[in-house]
Design an enzyme around this catalytic site. Structure first.
Site, PDB file in Angstrom:
ATOM      1  N   ARG A  54     -24.329   8.281  -3.658  1.00 22.55           N
ATOM      2  CA  ARG A  54     -23.655   6.990  -3.705  1.00 22.55           C
ATOM      3  C   ARG A  54     -23.487   6.523  -5.160  1.00 22.55           C
ATOM      4  NH1 ARG A  54     -27.355   3.801  -1.666  1.00 22.55           N
ATOM      5  NH2 ARG A  54     -27.894   2.900  -3.684  1.00 22.55           N
ATOM      6  N   TYR A 106      -0.430  -7.855   1.248  1.00 17.30           N
ATOM      7  CA  TYR A 106      -0.838  -7.104   2.430  1.00 17.30           C
ATOM      8  C   TYR A 106      -1.643  -8.012   3.364  1.00 17.30           C
ATOM      9  CZ  TYR A 106      -3.857  -3.908   5.085  1.00 17.30           C
ATOM     10  OH  TYR A 106      -4.561  -3.288   6.073  1.00 17.30           O
ATOM     11  N   ASP A 180      -2.020  -5.152  -7.706  1.00 18.11           N
ATOM     12  CA  ASP A 180      -2.023  -4.123  -6.660  1.00 18.11           C
ATOM     13  C   ASP A 180      -0.765  -3.274  -6.851  1.00 18.11           C
ATOM     14  OD1 ASP A 180      -1.634  -2.659  -4.282  1.00 18.11           O
ATOM     15  OD2 ASP A 180      -2.755  -4.114  -3.106  1.00 18.11           O
ATOM     16  N   LYS A 205      -2.295   5.491   0.669  1.00 18.86           N
ATOM     17  CA  LYS A 205      -0.846   5.548   0.738  1.00 18.86           C
ATOM     18  C   LYS A 205      -0.305   6.692  -0.133  1.00 18.86           C
ATOM     19  CE  LYS A 205      -1.379   1.767   3.202  1.00 18.86           C
ATOM     20  NZ  LYS A 205      -2.746   1.305   2.976  1.00 18.86           N
TER      21      LYS A 205
END
Length: 393
Positions: A54, A106, A180, A205
């Site tokens: 992690r 979004y 973004d 995306k």
């Protein structure tokens, strides 16, 4: 139509940055997938750069190095999803802080701010990112972050990133401007070059482009912001898996090729739709009819495959259109090699308050397309027969 000329070197960086075979004992040309969750230490507290997956992972580091290079950034970090990246940015803030948000973002970002961040004592003002005076008037002493999408989702508004950066940093140097950049990727737009502090992505995306990975990412040049977000990446635990990092690292190798083809296909489709009698308006920045067409030409290197249009009629017409599609798939998301279509008002942006949808223009006639890599002629034929079905509804 002429966007900014793309400097050479992007494709070379996408293939070679962070990929040196010499970093592995095997000299593997393709970076291996490091699935181990933990790493042997030479002595207590003495490790060779990795201790727990992690906190840091070799496969993830390869991706982050390559990902940063494509934005000409000093640093890159990846997260478990696009919203995970947004959450990391929000967790830099404290109760009582204020955010200025673009009004057309979004739906998941909108929901995160309205239903989660506000419960933690963070307030937000939603503004039209194309109106500099409104942004300026919204800045408060407690404002810490300005978050915009350009182009916006789903109305495809183009904000002048350079002008906003000058405005925001002119008011207060410590104000963070986050952009973004999901719709355009680092191939078509590099906001750090325009003055942004953070560039955020849903790498699900176009950056991945194969509709098989959920991931987010952030690039930056500020060491202070990097250290803050690197700490939160580990402390909050919103990290992607090594296998997903391997897949996205693979996908970046073809990013320039894919984006060029997405652009060509989408422009052909947009021009076809603009000429159709059942289409009220097409929202595509490469078209001279787009209200921010000149800004798009000034600040971007091209345009991707996602855009929206208004179909004439009511919900029954847009529904008939979407149900009749055969090559386009009726589904949420965007940026994959396959073409998708959706109705934001009842799908991706259903969580946006109805009154806000009405004010913004997210009507039942607004259709968002993600034009893929199929033959453009087949896509146009599909749209043609679907529009005929809508006309009969």
């Amino acid at each position: 139509m002429s966007f900014k000329p793309q400097p050479s070197g992007f494709a070379t960086k996408s293939i070679h940055s962070g990929q040196s075979p010499e970093q592995w004992k095997s000299a593997s040309v393709i970076p291996p997938i490091s699935l181990s969750t933990t790493f042997k230490q030479d002595a207590p507290g003495e490790h060779r750069g990795y201790e727990y997956s992690r906190s840091g992972n070799p496969t993830r580091n390869v991706l982050e190095t390559c990902f940063a290079a494509l934005d000409n950034a000093k640093y890159g970090l990846t997260f478990s999803s696009g919203l995970g990246a947004t959450t990391a940015v929000l967790t830099m803030l404290s109760s009582g802080d204020h955010i200025i948000m673009g009004d057309d973002v979004y739906g998941g970002t909108n929901r995160l701010i309205r239903q989660v961040a506000t419960r933690l004592g963070i307030s937000a003002t939603f503004v039209d990112p194309t109106k500099l005076d409104v942004i300026k008037a919204s800045v408060k002493p407690e404002t810490k972050l300005v978050w915009i999408e350009s182009p916006t989702n789903p109305l495809i508004k183009v904000a002048d990133i350079e002008a906003i950066a000058k405005l925001v940093h002119g008011i207060r140097e410590d104000l963070i401007l986050a952009v973004d950049n999901t719709f355009l990727t680092s191939y078509f737009q590099r906001p750090l070059e325009l003055g942004a502090d953070l560039v955020c992505y849903s790498m699900t995306k176009y950056m991945n482009g194969h509709t098989d990975v959920v991931m987010g990412g952030i690039t930056m040049n500020s060491e202070k912001l990097y250290n803050s977000l690197k700490f939160l990446q580990n402390a909050v635990g919103i990290v992607p898996s090594p296998f997903d990092c391997y897949q996205v690292n693979r996908s970046l190798k073809t990013l320039s090729l894919r984006m060029e083809q997405h652009q060509k296909n989408a422009l052909k489709v947009a021009k076809y739709l603009e000429s159709h009698q059942l289409v009220e308006k097409v929202l595509h920045p490469a078209l001279p009819s787009h209200p921010q067409h000149q800004i798009a030409l000034k600040q971007t290197y091209g345009y991707s495959g996602v855009f929206s249009f208004y179909i004439k009629g009511e919900l029954k017409h847009s529904s008939a259109f979407l149900k009749a599609l055969k090559v386009f798939t009726l589904a949420e998301s965007l940026g994959g090699y396959e073409s998708l279509a959706e109705l934001p008002s009842v799908m991706t942006h259903a969580s946006v308050p109805a009154e806000d949808r009405k004010t913004l223009g997210i009507t039942d006639g607004l259709v968002r397309l993600s034009v893929g890599l199929e033959d453009a002629e087949d896509l146009i034929k599909d749209l043609e027969q679907a529009l005929e079905a809508a006309a009969k509804a």
